[in-house]
Design an enzyme around this catalytic site. Structure first.
Site, PDB file in Angstrom:
ATOM      1  N   LYS A 289       0.968  -1.252  -0.264  1.00 17.96           N
ATOM      2  CA  LYS A 289       0.078   0.224   0.117  1.00 17.96           C
ATOM      3  C   LYS A 289       0.526   1.090   0.367  1.00 17.96           C
ATOM      4  O   LYS A 289       0.430   2.692  -1.005  1.00 17.96           O
ATOM      5  CB  LYS A 289      -0.966   0.063   1.611  1.00 17.96           C
ATOM      6  CG  LYS A 289      -1.886  -1.009   1.061  1.00 17.96           C
ATOM      7  CD  LYS A 289      -2.753  -0.872   2.705  1.00 17.96           C
ATOM      8  CE  LYS A 289      -2.447  -1.138   4.104  1.00 17.96           C
ATOM      9  NZ  LYS A 289      -1.776  -2.438   4.336  1.00 17.96           N
TER      10      LYS A 289
ATOM     11  N   ARG B  67      -9.066   1.039   8.765  1.00 17.25           N
ATOM     12  CA  ARG B  67      -9.205  -0.536   9.366  1.00 17.25           C
ATOM     13  C   ARG B  67     -10.438  -1.515   9.615  1.00 17.25           C
ATOM     14  O   ARG B  67      -9.947  -2.559   9.716  1.00 17.25           O
ATOM     15  CB  ARG B  67      -8.209  -0.536   9.721  1.00 17.25           C
ATOM     16  CG  ARG B  67      -6.293  -1.257   9.225  1.00 17.25           C
ATOM     17  CD  ARG B  67      -5.436  -0.596   9.727  1.00 17.25           C
ATOM     18  NE  ARG B  67      -4.821  -1.903  10.040  1.00 17.25           N
ATOM     19  CZ  ARG B  67      -3.545  -1.285   9.636  1.00 17.25           C
ATOM     20  NH1 ARG B  67      -3.038  -0.339   9.072  1.00 17.25           N
ATOM     21  NH2 ARG B  67      -2.327  -1.506   8.895  1.00 17.25           N
TER      22      ARG B  67
ATOM     23  N   ARG C 182      10.937  -6.604   4.730  1.00 16.93           N
ATOM     24  CA  ARG C 182      10.905  -5.455   4.549  1.00 16.93           C
ATOM     25  C   ARG C 182      12.406  -3.827   5.546  1.00 16.93           C
ATOM     26  O   ARG C 182      12.031  -5.198   6.470  1.00 16.93           O
ATOM     27  CB  ARG C 182       9.387  -4.692   5.046  1.00 16.93           C
ATOM     28  CG  ARG C 182       8.333  -4.623   4.798  1.00 16.93           C
ATOM     29  CD  ARG C 182       6.698  -3.703   5.089  1.00 16.93           C
ATOM     30  NE  ARG C 182       6.623  -4.679   6.229  1.00 16.93           N
ATOM     31  CZ  ARG C 182       4.946  -3.736   6.516  1.00 16.93           C
ATOM     32  NH1 ARG C 182       4.403  -3.409   4.484  1.00 16.93           N
ATOM     33  NH2 ARG C 182       4.523  -4.112   7.253  1.00 16.93           N
TER      34      ARG C 182
ATOM     35  N   ARG D  85      10.936  -3.182  11.282  1.00 13.18           N
ATOM     36  CA  ARG D  85       9.953  -2.868  12.459  1.00 13.18           C
ATOM     37  C   ARG D  85      10.115  -4.516  13.232  1.00 13.18           C
ATOM     38  O   ARG D  85      10.197  -5.609  12.784  1.00 13.18           O
ATOM     39  CB  ARG D  85       9.417  -3.063  11.867  1.00 13.18           C
ATOM     40  CG  ARG D  85       8.399  -1.204  10.750  1.00 13.18           C
ATOM     41  CD  ARG D  85       7.585  -1.319   9.903  1.00 13.18           C
ATOM     42  NE  ARG D  85       6.133  -1.848   9.754  1.00 13.18           N
ATOM     43  CZ  ARG D  85       5.300  -1.943   9.330  1.00 13.18           C
ATOM     44  NH1 ARG D  85       5.203  -1.485   8.008  1.00 13.18           N
ATOM     45  NH2 ARG D  85       4.227  -2.008   9.970  1.00 13.18           N
TER      46      ARG D  85
ATOM     47  N   ARG E   4      -1.490 -10.394  12.060  1.00 13.94           N
ATOM     48  CA  ARG E   4      -1.796  -8.947  11.901  1.00 13.94           C
ATOM     49  C   ARG E   4      -2.601  -9.456  10.502  1.00 13.94           C
ATOM     50  O   ARG E   4      -3.530  -8.743  10.651  1.00 13.94           O
ATOM     51  CB  ARG E   4      -0.363  -8.010  11.349  1.00 13.94           C
ATOM     52  CG  ARG E   4       0.138  -7.436  12.288  1.00 13.94           C
ATOM     53  CD  ARG E   4       1.102  -6.506  12.223  1.00 13.94           C
ATOM     54  NE  ARG E   4       1.160  -5.814  11.094  1.00 13.94           N
ATOM     55  CZ  ARG E   4       2.175  -5.408  10.348  1.00 13.94           C
ATOM     56  NH1 ARG E   4       3.855  -6.170  10.392  1.00 13.94           N
ATOM     57  NH2 ARG E   4       2.806  -5.014   9.193  1.00 13.94           N
TER      58      ARG E   4
HETATM   59  N1  LIG Z   1      -6.651   2.367  10.745  1.00 14.49           N
HETATM   60  C1  LIG Z   1      -6.072   1.616  11.798  1.00 14.49           C
HETATM   61  N2  LIG Z   1      -5.894   1.557  13.154  1.00 14.49           N
HETATM   62  C2  LIG Z   1      -6.106   1.069  14.016  1.00 14.49           C
HETATM   63  N3  LIG Z   1      -4.668   0.588  13.801  1.00 14.49           N
HETATM   64  C3  LIG Z   1      -3.660   0.784  13.253  1.00 14.49           C
HETATM   65  C4  LIG Z   1      -4.780   1.579  11.550  1.00 14.49           C
HETATM   66  N4  LIG Z   1      -3.067   2.079  11.257  1.00 14.49           N
HETATM   67  C5  LIG Z   1      -2.234   1.512  11.921  1.00 14.49           C
HETATM   68  N5  LIG Z   1      -2.286   1.347  13.062  1.00 14.49           N
HETATM   69  C6  LIG Z   1      -1.360   0.476  13.895  1.00 14.49           C
HETATM   70  O1  LIG Z   1      -0.097   0.958  13.014  1.00 14.49           O
HETATM   71  C7  LIG Z   1       0.454  -0.610  13.121  1.00 14.49           C
HETATM   72  C8  LIG Z   1       1.388  -0.441  11.789  1.00 14.49           C
HETATM   73  O2  LIG Z   1       0.301   0.052  10.064  1.00 14.49           O
HETATM   74  P1  LIG Z   1       1.018  -0.379   9.418  1.00 14.49           P
HETATM   75  O3  LIG Z   1       2.393   0.285   9.242  1.00 14.49           O
HETATM   76  O4  LIG Z   1      -0.143   0.350   8.700  1.00 14.49           O
HETATM   77  O5  LIG Z   1       0.990  -1.597   9.324  1.00 14.49           O
HETATM   78  P2  LIG Z   1       0.614  -2.715   7.804  1.00 14.49           P
HETATM   79  O6  LIG Z   1       2.273  -3.374   7.002  1.00 14.49           O
HETATM   80  O7  LIG Z   1       0.106  -3.583   8.844  1.00 14.49           O
HETATM   81  O8  LIG Z   1      -0.044  -2.295   6.276  1.00 14.49           O
HETATM   82  C9  LIG Z   1      -0.934  -1.428  13.084  1.00 14.49           C
HETATM   83  O9  LIG Z   1      -0.334  -2.652  13.067  1.00 14.49           O
HETATM   84  C10 LIG Z   1      -1.712  -1.315  13.558  1.00 14.49           C
HETATM   85  O10 LIG Z   1      -1.454  -1.712  14.890  1.00 14.49           O
END
Ligand SMILES: Nc1ncnc2c1ncn2[C@@H]1O[C@H](COP(=O)(O)OP(=O)(O)O)[C@@H](O)[C@H]1O
Length: 583
Positions: A75, A152, A186, A230, A241
């Site tokens: 994304k 989300r 990553r 990370r 996740r």
């Molecule tokens: N819209 C959201 N609602 C709830 N938690 C979120 C949201 N966006 C990010 N997070 C939190 O931040 C973390 C990292 O998000 P992100 O970098 O988008 O991870 P991913 O690689 O899983 O898409 C998520 O695992 C969650 O804990």
């Protein structure tokens, strides 16, 4: 708790009609209605949700898109590329969470526990972080956005839907086994913050799923020693996740599907395969893409160099002529009206007369002080990864600068040899010879070893989108109101397709041993050319950007000769170059 505390204090919210404050109001009312999270209390509702909240007409704003998809699907990669293209901010809620974590503010301890277990942060916190970010953008005059990682949950989607018109939701999809590998591969550069991926993915097709191969996205040498992983990219956490995604976030796809906003996109492979296809399905390809890029570019150039003209030609809105039924793209700045007749079609011929500085109506320093300043911000990199402003190449002397299509290009190799054959004459006249290309250091070294080119080799970084700047510099010393500027915009749009290039292709590993005869080198070049461009991009996108040659200097804005290739291998007459640089 700073953000949360603010949420409970009506006085600090103001009554702004900005998107940010609207979201806050919406959050506060929904927070009351929703179950309070275990860790956080419910909030008083200082404002009733106003059902007549102002929404901006799409033609008065930039795109408002959302990217959905499992962890690791890409994304961030595709959203940020599109943001560069469309001139909108990329707002990733994961980044907002990580910033909060890094700030060691009062929330950071709680957040780190949630994030490191792969759980979702509560709707209240995430919306509070998003509100803050939108408010900051609003204050800076940002228009439009691509949201990545939000919404989300259904609750988040409902809140967003209540307050903001989302034009399009792109749902990126990839096989789950690939997602796991991608998450585990990553890496982030701890210094510059850029994302890379060391996983080399090659999975067989099975059960009707096509085979997928993805080259690693390797960092440049200067980031290599600073890579970090990370904390939530371990196998156990990624599994959690993915589970949470399927449980909580997948329903969001249905939410948007039922509203006719969902665009499903199955990633066919790595960036070189997927990016052009994505542009195609978004109808940003060919004519539209080129126009939209031109609009974005002209907006950029105007904001940097032609501020006074902006008031003469206020930010009229351009809606693309042929948007997909799903999309209603618009840009807050338009192509200047005098360029209105520009049509961007692949493979147009744009060879400008040699020595364009002699053309009527062209001034050599119209941009005044701003152009040298702009040129100072455009960096190219040597083979040790050291960046220098591009105009340093010619500020104190004359230089012949060749722009390569890419380092696997057999025609560029041929050109390199052809320029190298005149190096004695360049040297005798004190003229520097430089070749700039998009790609990795290893690719540039391979190119250098396999040609007779002994001039300076420099790289531009495709990932940053710097390519178009580099292509642009040949033009920025000219009068932006004349035809040359229009042609420049046009050529730049050709060149910008290099953004689709994946610098991680490790061509060096496939290079033939040094010392082969020239014909073998060209054959190797042909093989690389095929692999790097035709096979990966040309088929899908209709061709790579073309290269060119400029003669510039001394003096940062003194560009005396431009040749823009109309096709690969369209070498200019060497006599014209010699006349421009050495007579
Ligand atoms: N819209 C959201 N609602 C709830 N938690 C979120 C949201 N966006 C990010 N997070 C939190 O931040 C973390 C990292 O998000 P992100 O970098 O988008 O991870 P991913 O690689 O899983 O898409 C998520 O695992 C969650 O804990």
């Amino acid at each position: 708790m700073a953000a949360l505390t603010r949420l409970s204090r009506p006085t600090s919210w103001g009554l702004s009609s900005s998107m940010a404050s609207i979201i806050r109001r919406s959050l506060s009312s929904s927070a009351v209605a929703s179950e309070p999270s275990a860790n956080f209390p419910s909030y008083p509702s200082p404002f009733a949700l106003n059902s007549n909240l102002p929404r901006k007409d799409p033609k008065d704003r930039n795109v408002q898109w959302v990217f959905l998809g499992c962890p690791g699907v890409g994304k961030g990669t595709y959203a940020s590329r599109l943001c560069n293209l469309l001139g909108v901010p990329h707002i990733a809620t994961g980044d907002l969470v990580r910033e909060e974590l890094a700030s060691s503010g009062p929330l950071s301890q709680q957040l780190s526990e949630i994030v490191n277990q792969g759980k979702l942060v509560s709707d209240e916190i995430i919306i509070s972080l998003l509100s803050k970010r939108l408010e900051a953008g609003d204050a800076k005059g940002e228009s439009g956005f691509i949201l990545d990682g939000f919404p989300r949950t259904i609750k988040q989607a409902e809140i967003l839907e209540e307050v903001i018109d989302i034009d399009l939701v792109v749902n990126l999809k990839l096989r789950e086994d690939v997602l796991m590998e991608k998450c585990l591969g990553r890496r982030i550069c701890g210094q510059c913050g850029k994302n890379f991926n060391v996983a080399s993915i090659n999975v067989e097709g099975e059960n009707g799923n096509p085979a997928i191969s993805m080259a690693p996205l390797l960092p440049p040498a200067h980031c290599m020693s600073k890579l970090i992983t990370r904390a939530d990219d371990t196998e156990t956490v990624v599994k959690e996740r993915l589970r949470i995604y399927n449980e909580k976030s997948q329903p969001v796809e249905g939410f948007y599907r039922s509203r006719g906003k969902l665009l499903e996109f199955d990633l066919p492979g790595g960036i070189p395969e997927s990016w052009p296809k994505l542009l195609q399905v978004l109808n940003l390809d060919y004519e539209d893409k080129r126009e939209s890029i031109a609009a974005t570019l002209s907006a950029t150039l105007f904001s940097k160099t032609l501020q006074p003209n902006r008031t003469d030609n206020p930010s009229s809105t351009r809606v693309l002529s042929n948007p997909s039924p799903l999309l209603n793209l618009s840009f807050s700045s338009s192509i200047p009206s005098h360029c209105g007749k520009l049509r961007f079609s692949p493979r147009q011929s744009h060879t400008v007369a040699s020595a364009v500085s002699g053309s009527p109506g062209i001034e050599s320093s119209v941009g005044g002080e701003e152009i040298p300043n702009l040129l100072d911000t455009v960096k190219v990199f040597d083979l040790n990864g050291n960046g220098i402003p591009i105009s340093d190449l010619w500020k104190d002397r004359k230089a012949v600068i060749a722009f390569a299509r890419h380092f696997g290009c057999v025609f560029c190799r041929k050109r390199a040899d052809y320029l190298a054959s005149k190096k004695d004459i360049f040297d005798a006249s004190g003229v520097a010879l430089v070749l700039i290309g998009p790609g990795s250091i290893d690719q540039a070294k391979t190119f250098s070893e396999q040609t007779k080119f002994k001039g300076g080799m420099l790289l531009n970084e495709p990932e940053t989108g710097a390519s178009y700047h580099i292509s642009a510099v040949g033009f920025e010393s000219f009068d932006f109101s004349n035809a040359v500027y229009c042609e420049a915009v046009e050529w730049m749009t050709e060149m910008i397709t290099v953004i689709g290039y994946d610098s991680s292709e490790d061509v060096a590993n496939q290079a033939l041993p040094a010392g082969l005869k020239i014909i073998q080198l060209y054959m190797e070049g042909y093989r690389q050319d095929w692999k790097l461009s035709f096979q990966k991009d040309t088929v899908a996108r209709g061709g790579w950007q073309q290269g060119g040659i400029i003669v510039a200097g001394p003096g940062k804005t003194n560009i005396s000769y431009i040749h823009k290739d109309k096709e690969a291998g369209d070498d200019p007459d060497i006599e014209d170059i010699l006349k421009a640089c050495c007579s």
